[in-house]
Design an enzyme around this catalytic site. Sequence first.
Site, mmCIF file in Angstrom:
data_model
loop_
_atom_site.group_PDB
_atom_site.id
_atom_site.type_symbol
_atom_site.label_atom_id
_atom_site.label_comp_id
_atom_site.label_asym_id
_atom_site.label_seq_id
_atom_site.Cartn_x
_atom_site.Cartn_y
_atom_site.Cartn_z
ATOM 1 N N ILE A 20 -16.468 -72.300 21.877
ATOM 2 C CA ILE A 20 -16.422 -70.841 21.719
ATOM 3 C C ILE A 20 -17.293 -70.412 20.535
ATOM 4 O O ILE A 20 -18.080 -69.462 20.639
ATOM 5 C CB ILE A 20 -14.966 -70.351 21.558
ATOM 6 C CG1 ILE A 20 -14.163 -70.673 22.825
ATOM 7 C CG2 ILE A 20 -14.927 -68.843 21.282
ATOM 8 C CD1 ILE A 20 -12.661 -70.413 22.731
ATOM 9 N N THR A 68 -10.566 -64.546 16.450
ATOM 10 C CA THR A 68 -10.138 -64.611 17.853
ATOM 11 C C THR A 68 -9.527 -65.980 18.140
ATOM 12 O O THR A 68 -9.486 -66.412 19.282
ATOM 13 C CB THR A 68 -11.311 -64.344 18.830
ATOM 14 O OG1 THR A 68 -12.365 -65.275 18.550
ATOM 15 C CG2 THR A 68 -11.839 -62.944 18.718
ATOM 16 N N ARG A 116 -6.400 -68.110 16.096
ATOM 17 C CA ARG A 116 -4.949 -67.996 15.963
ATOM 18 C C ARG A 116 -4.632 -67.237 14.686
ATOM 19 O O ARG A 116 -5.273 -67.450 13.643
ATOM 20 C CB ARG A 116 -4.288 -69.383 15.911
ATOM 21 C CG ARG A 116 -4.223 -70.118 17.231
ATOM 22 C CD ARG A 116 -3.295 -69.420 18.248
ATOM 23 N NE ARG A 116 -3.186 -70.159 19.494
ATOM 24 C CZ ARG A 116 -3.936 -69.945 20.580
ATOM 25 N NH1 ARG A 116 -4.877 -69.011 20.578
ATOM 26 N NH2 ARG A 116 -3.744 -70.661 21.679
ATOM 27 N N GLU A 142 3.025 -62.601 16.916
ATOM 28 C CA GLU A 142 2.532 -61.822 18.060
ATOM 29 C C GLU A 142 3.724 -61.484 18.937
ATOM 30 O O GLU A 142 4.503 -62.387 19.250
ATOM 31 C CB GLU A 142 1.513 -62.631 18.860
ATOM 32 C CG GLU A 142 0.220 -62.794 18.103
ATOM 33 C CD GLU A 142 -0.868 -63.496 18.893
ATOM 34 O OE1 GLU A 142 -0.646 -63.816 20.080
ATOM 35 O OE2 GLU A 142 -1.938 -63.731 18.324
ATOM 36 N N HIS A 172 -4.296 -59.929 21.539
ATOM 37 C CA HIS A 172 -4.630 -61.284 22.016
ATOM 38 C C HIS A 172 -5.199 -61.251 23.441
ATOM 39 O O HIS A 172 -4.591 -61.788 24.375
ATOM 40 C CB HIS A 172 -3.393 -62.194 21.934
ATOM 41 C CG HIS A 172 -3.751 -63.664 21.905
ATOM 42 N ND1 HIS A 172 -2.989 -64.604 21.242
ATOM 43 C CD2 HIS A 172 -4.777 -64.358 22.455
ATOM 44 C CE1 HIS A 172 -3.539 -65.790 21.400
ATOM 45 N NE2 HIS A 172 -4.619 -65.663 22.139
HETATM 46 C C1 GLV Z 1 -5.904 -68.365 24.041
HETATM 47 O O1 GLV Z 1 -5.709 -67.989 22.935
HETATM 48 C C2 GLV Z 1 -5.996 -69.734 24.403
HETATM 49 O O2 GLV Z 1 -5.750 -70.610 23.573
HETATM 50 O O3 GLV Z 1 -6.303 -70.007 25.567
#
Ligand code: GLV
Length: 321
Positions: free
Chosen positions: A154, A233, A235, A264, A283
């Site tokens: 990512i 984006t 945790r 959350e 999220h």
């Molecule tokens: C989303 O946060 C995931 O870990 O897939």
Amino acid sequence: MTHLVVVPPEVPREWLARLDQPEAGCEVIVGIDAVPTPRLPEVVGLLSLLTMPVDLELLVRLPALRVVSNMAVGYDNVVIPACAARGVALGNTPGVLTDATADLTMALLLAAARRIDEAALDAREGRWHTWTPDGWLGVELRGTTLGVVGLGKIGYAVAERARGFGMQICYVGRSDHDHPDAAKLGAQRLSFTELLARADIVTLHVPLTDETQGMIDAAALEQMKPEAILINTSRGAIVDQDALLAALTTGRLRGAALDVTSPEPLPPAHPLFAAPGCLILPHIGSATHTTRRRMAELACLNLLAGVRGEPLPHPVALTQP
Ligand code: GLV
């Protein structure tokens, strides 16, 4: 032989159609609480979500469990030593959510840099009186430096996109070696401290572990450039939210855009919602029609392999390398 598997009620059943095909050989129960107590020892597969703690207490209730298939790339909701101790395989869903999460990260990055949230709210609430030369001024991305904390799939996809916006890339990686494709992005590997001091925008892409928990604390925020922006984006618990609140309130940071928080959901009365320059989303990193279905599909494949005692397509290593 039929495999008894449990799936969460939140996942649309249609996404799990593979489990209902006769060749899957599964009996599917929706929700662990719907499993009659005498049948708990028959459950061999569990499809879990990141909101579901999978701990020893749960595993003890499911003595025949062979596989936990987490419909997420992250798996900090699962107590790994508990799975290892009970010989339960664990699967996750990497890869399929990379683009969706990287897109959302860019959306947050642009929103924070251009104060989209604040400007939209002002327009909606009657504070848009006229076009003013100095109204809602933000920063443009070309020539700024993006600090990517964690250049995994990512992080890399975010860096690729940011290059398209003319940003310079620096990163902290897991190993002491350069990322094999870092040169393609002209990305420079730095220490965490160097990155904090260099980046105009810091974006977090590390898993939540004992090492990363609270890594963006008051000291780290203090090392960031004045008026830097923080994007998260990954945790929520990677950021010390009290320290972030202080940094935003004093104007030390220009802004923060968070897709993840701790806890959350973050209660609406939480002061971060009112902090200057702070944008918070519920999220939604992987929340596209395509990606969520792909995650469900991959979770089904992991689950089916696990109940059959076969290697999972996407296993999580239960022991430290
Ligand atoms: C989303 O946060 C995931 O870990 O897939």
